[in-house]
Design a protein around this motif. Structure first.
Motif, short mmCIF file in Angstrom:
data_model
loop_
_atom_site.label_atom_id
_atom_site.label_comp_id
_atom_site.label_asym_id
_atom_site.label_seq_id
_atom_site.Cartn_x
_atom_site.Cartn_y
_atom_site.Cartn_z
N ALA A 373 83.17 113.50 -7.30
CA ALA A 373 83.55 112.71 -6.13
C ALA A 373 82.43 112.73 -5.09
O ALA A 373 82.14 111.73 -4.45
N GLU A 374 81.79 113.90 -4.94
CA GLU A 374 80.72 114.00 -3.96
C GLU A 374 79.51 113.16 -4.39
O GLU A 374 78.91 112.49 -3.57
N ALA A 375 79.22 113.21 -5.65
CA ALA A 375 78.09 112.41 -6.15
C ALA A 375 78.38 110.93 -5.94
O ALA A 375 77.49 110.16 -5.57
N ALA A 376 79.64 110.55 -6.15
CA ALA A 376 80.00 109.14 -5.97
C ALA A 376 79.86 108.72 -4.51
O ALA A 376 79.44 107.61 -4.20
N LEU A 377 80.21 109.64 -3.61
CA LEU A 377 80.07 109.35 -2.18
C LEU A 377 78.59 109.27 -1.80
O LEU A 377 78.17 108.43 -1.01
N ALA A 379 75.89 108.70 -3.76
CA ALA A 379 75.00 107.77 -4.47
C ALA A 379 74.61 106.55 -3.63
O ALA A 379 73.41 106.25 -3.51
N PRO A 380 75.57 105.84 -3.01
CA PRO A 380 75.15 104.68 -2.21
C PRO A 380 74.30 105.08 -1.01
O PRO A 380 73.41 104.33 -0.61
N VAL A 381 74.57 106.26 -0.43
CA VAL A 381 73.78 106.72 0.72
C VAL A 381 72.34 106.99 0.27
O VAL A 381 71.39 106.61 0.95
N ILE A 382 72.22 107.65 -0.87
CA ILE A 382 70.90 107.94 -1.41
C ILE A 382 70.13 106.64 -1.65
O ILE A 382 68.95 106.52 -1.34
N ARG A 383 70.85 105.63 -2.12
CA ARG A 383 70.21 104.35 -2.39
C ARG A 383 69.84 103.65 -1.08
O ARG A 383 68.71 103.24 -0.88
N ASP A 384 70.79 103.56 -0.16
CA ASP A 384 70.56 102.85 1.10
C ASP A 384 69.44 103.47 1.91
O ASP A 384 68.63 102.76 2.51
N LEU A 385 69.42 104.80 1.98
CA LEU A 385 68.41 105.46 2.80
C LEU A 385 67.13 105.71 2.01
O LEU A 385 66.19 106.31 2.53
N ALA A 389 65.61 111.54 -4.36
CA ALA A 389 66.23 112.73 -4.93
C ALA A 389 67.46 112.28 -5.71
O ALA A 389 67.96 111.19 -5.51
N THR A 390 67.89 113.15 -6.61
CA THR A 390 69.15 112.90 -7.30
C THR A 390 70.25 113.64 -6.55
O THR A 390 69.98 114.57 -5.80
N PRO A 391 71.51 113.23 -6.77
CA PRO A 391 72.61 113.91 -6.06
C PRO A 391 72.66 115.40 -6.37
O PRO A 391 73.12 116.19 -5.55
N ASP A 392 72.19 115.80 -7.55
CA ASP A 392 72.34 117.20 -7.97
C ASP A 392 71.15 118.08 -7.59
O ASP A 392 71.13 119.26 -7.90
N GLN A 393 70.16 117.49 -6.93
CA GLN A 393 68.98 118.28 -6.58
C GLN A 393 69.24 119.17 -5.37
O GLN A 393 69.89 118.75 -4.41
N GLN A 394 68.73 120.39 -5.42
CA GLN A 394 68.82 121.28 -4.25
C GLN A 394 68.01 120.70 -3.11
O GLN A 394 66.87 120.29 -3.31
#
Lengths: 516, 307
Positions: A373-377, A379-385, A389-394
């Motif tokens: 669920a967190e990755a799904a939330l 993902a679009p933020v990572i794309r927009d901004l 990085a990937t969602p799972d990266q420290q």
């Protein structure tokens, strides 16, 4: 002219993503008080840290009495007779004044401290400096100005060899009488032939104590002059950055209703009578020198710190925040000044950092977080901004710019309508800067309001609709974007008379009351 | 991180292989079940300890809370209450003691070390006071079944341990509370500014540790058929050791329950194996101490940034 006591020539120093010093020169004569001026981030502290051996220079030469020297660490600097009194005091609170003065250099025989000699030397040194402080008092019982004096005594403990003394804003905590004592001391030291570098933001002091002045801006020399040949306004315009070649992609948004209003916020010793408002679609800039209280305002309106006085309204409704969680519920998001200390949980991955303020929503009423669920939330933020990085990266593995975007993403992903950005572009590269500006445009276009605190005047002037200027815990002045110039903002930040453009009726009403 | 977890697991497997080679008695079903049963109490205490250490804290009071909740249970049973009443009461006692730790740490802004050191003494003193220092012995068979019963061939304490770990693992990895534990341990300031209500969650974290201490006391009391005010001495050190061997950082924010379980099993296997080999208990202490320091040393070396 005799040989300069110290020459720093062509000093360069860069940090990842930032050139802090780009070929700076500084020459000190024995017996002069040399004032070093510049805005926050102009490079003063970096230059002095290189002199003190705290940083290693990337390039450039340092000469003492004409001889090249290599300063590889603080020990080298001490051995060369360089003494630095830092803004943050470096005393051991539980030890006595005398012990602090001779910390690490106590007179001893076979490793046993010679207390009688230590006391006698401390008393001689303190009376020599003209300060009445009990050498046996523990430092934690002294007031701040007295500690400052002890700090100075400590720097001069082996004064025979002190040839260069650096004072970084020594008067910021002193009363005017104590300033007189300090200045008397500085004059005596100068007469003995010590070369003194004096860093300050108080321009009134500059003419009382200084002989020459060097102005830095953006890591470069602007000018070195005799103080008799310069005026206050001349100094201000030298400090102000004229380089407006930078393009700020400001897109004005339609200004809507008031989102947030502060009325007379105060906290003892920190903030006084802070009143302002932020409207939908508006970027309100906040300028001020370090320690002027800008971050305290940010923390006060986001529930991070409690206030003693004043009221806060969100969309016209009175609110009271006991914790940041309360402010978040009202749609207020804070991008803190220090992202490592306050913005990120570096051990957690990108998705969990972005989802942290939204945990309740992500989880649903039972508090159980669905898989991914967190990755799904995120993902679009990572794309927009455009976070690289990937969602799972420290998050600790990311660059400064990407880390900053993750902290921004925490609020963009949620329901925040009021954004408090404290130094949003500090320590990020130019590409990420522009992206952050564009994000601010998108947020205001969507009806959000932003308070942007920044030490970079061009950025404030380029992006703000209005600019508030803080000075010593108060809002000293307020400018419209059209009326704001670097000189006017800087003058107000320095506490020189700044025109208060009374746009807000509350402010005018209060001012009238005080006069009447 | 992944490598580190496998490292602990590999350590456990290698240890088992060595013991298998050295003694034929090690790798038998009855001995392995014996190890699991003996490990269960430390493992359960260590599960709660993992929550606390992940959040950046420490709980020195777990052993004393084991004793206190144990004697509360013993007194309740001897007063004639059924286990259905006595067990919730003793669990409440453990949770309350833990929550008190958390409240003092959070509201009083005191170091966890100091608060739980105080609670270590207070809970122990309370256990001695209410029993006048005497053990409470002799319980009904129905209660003792918690330690003696077997489901199939699996002893009840092992089943309880497995249940505790499944639930705790779920809480830690799949709930907001679990997220907050990691966030608070990783950066408490950032967590607070992100809207985590520290005042609520810190006491809850220490309450979890109190809860697991009480569950351990339940098994211990049933197994010994006696509630003793001096029970649980040094449990805090075994639990911290299991957690740390399992790869949880004492700085907080990093670690897993699976690691802690492996850490507890390593300690259990080591004790069992050394006993089988006839190593003196004095030497055993030295070996176990060496393993604790060695495990953390390996951890530190692996985590050191490569340059």
């Amino acid at each position: 002219m005799e040989r300069p006591a110290l020459t720093m020539a062509g000093i360069r120093k860069s940090f990842p993503g930032v050139v802090a010093l780009d070929g700076v020169d500084l020459t000190l004569q024995a017996g002069e008080v040399h004032v070093l001026l510049g805005e926050n981030g102009a490079g003063k502290s970096t230059l002095m840290k290189i002199l003190a051996g705290a940083y290693r220079r990337d390039a450039g030469e340092i000469l003492m009495q004409g001889r090249p020297v290599d300063i590889a660490g603080p020990r080298d600097a001490r051995a060369l007779g360089i003494r630095v009194i830092h803004q943050e005091l470096s005393l051991v609170p539980s030890l006595s004044v005398a012990e602090n003065i001779f910390l690490g250099a106590a007179p001893s025989r076979f490793g046993v401290i010679d207390w009688a000699s230590l006391r006698a030397r401390a008393i001689r040194l303190l009376s020599d400096l003209g300060v009445a402080i009990d050498p046996d008092a523990p430092v934690n019982r002294l007031a701040l100005p007295q500690r400052q004096m002890v700090e100075i005594a400590k720097a001069l403990a082996d004064q025979q060899s002190a040839s260069v003394l650096v004072m970084d804003e020594p008067t910021s905590a002193l009363t005017s009488r104590e300033v007189d004592v300090l200045f008397g001391l500085i004059e005596r030291l100068a007469k003995r032939g010590v070369a003194i570098v004096y860093i300050t933001h108080r321009l009134d002091e500059v003419y009382r104590i200084g002989h020459r002045v060097t102005v830095l801006r953006d890591g470069r020399n602007v000018s070195t002059a005799m103080l008799g040949d310069t005026s206050v306004s001349g100094l201000v315009s030298m400090m102000a950055n004229r380089d407006l070649a930078d393009h700020y992609p400001k897109q004005p948004a339609p200004i809507g209703n008031e989102l947030l209003r502060a009325e007379g916020l105060g906290r003892a010793g920190v903030l006084e009578d802070i009143s302002f408002s932020i409207r939908a679609g508006e970027i309100v800039g906040m300028a001020g020198l370090m320690g002027a209280g800008r971050t305290d305002v940010a923390r006060a309106i986001t529930g991070a710190d409690r206030v003693d006085r004043g009221r806060l309204f969100v969309r016209g409704r009175a609110v009271s925040f006991r914790a940041p969680a309360d402010a978040i519920r009202e749609g207020i998001g804070l991008l803190p000044e220090d992202r490592k200390a306050h913005g990120l949980v570096a051990l957690l991955n990108v998705a969990r950092n972005i989802a942290l303020p939204q945990s309740r929503k992500v989880a649903g009423p039972a508090g159980i977080v669905p898989r991914r669920a967190e990755a799904a939330l995120a993902a679009p933020v990572i794309r927009d901004l455009r976070i690289k990085a990937t969602p799972d990266q420290q998050t600790r593995q990311l660059s400064g710019g990407n880390q900053q975007k993750v902290v921004l993403g925490k609020w963009v992903a949620g329901d925040a309508r009021i954004f408090v950005f404290d130094e949003p572009t500090r320590g990020v590269d130019i590409g990420a800067k522009v992206e952050i500006y564009q994000l601010m445009n998108r947020l205001t276009a969507a009806g959000a309001g932003i308070l942007m605190i920044s030490s970079e005047l061009p950025e404030l002037l380029g992006m703000s609709d209005r600019i508030l200027v803080m000075h010593r815990g108060r809002i000293q002045a307020e400018f419209t974007a059209a009326a704001a110039t670097q000189e006017r903002v800087l003058s107000a930040a320095l506490g020189l008379a700044g025109p208060v453009l009374s746009e807000s009726p509350a402010r005018t009403a209060r001012a009238n009351r005080v006069e009447g | 991180m992944k490598a580190r977890r496998f490292g602990t697991l590999i350590g456990l497997v290698v240890l088992c292989l060595v013991l298998w080679a050295l003694t034929p008695f090690f790798l038998t079903v009855s001995n392995l079940l014996n190890i699991a049963e003996q490990t269960s109490i430390n493992a359960i205490v260590a599960a709660g300890m993992t929550f606390v250490i992940l959040s950046g804290g420490i709980d020195l009071s777990v052993g004393s809370i084991v004793a206190l909740s144990g004697v509360v249970l013993g007194l309740s049973l001897h007063a004639g209450y059924s286990p259905a009443v006595a067990l919730p009461v003793m669990i409440a006692a453990g949770v309350l003691a833990g929550a008190t730790n958390g409240l003092l740490i959070d509201r009083g802004r005191l170091p966890p070390f100091i608060v739980t050191l105080g609670m270590m003494s207070i809970a122990r003193g309370a256990a001695l006071l209410i029993t006048e220092g005497r053990p409470i012995s002799g319980f009904e068979e129905s209660f003792r079944a918690l330690a003696t019963a077997r489901v199939g061939f699996v002893p009840a304490p092992v089943l309880i341990m497995a249940t505790v770990y499944l639930v705790a693992h779920f809480v830690l990895t799949r709930t907001t509370f679990g997220r907050y534990v990691y966030a608070i341990g990783g950066n408490e300031d950032a967590a607070r500014l992100s809207g985590v209500r520290i005042h609520l969650h810190k006491p809850a974290i220490y309450a979890v540790s109190g809860l697991t201490s009480a569950l351990a006391a339940m098994i211990l009391t049933a197994r010994l058929n006696s509630a003793q005010p001096i029970a649980g001495t040094m449990y805090e050190l075994d639990a911290i050791a299991a957690t740390v061997i399992g790869g949880t950082s004492l700085m907080g924010g990093e670690g897993t329950l699976a690691g802690t379980l492996i850490g507890a099993l390593i300690m259990g296997v080591l004790r069992n194996g050394l006993n089988l080999l006839g190593v003196s208990s004095f030497l055993q202490q030295i070996v176990i101490g060496g393993v604790i320091v060695g495990a953390v040393l390996v951890d530190t070396v692996l985590k050191r940034p490569r340059t």
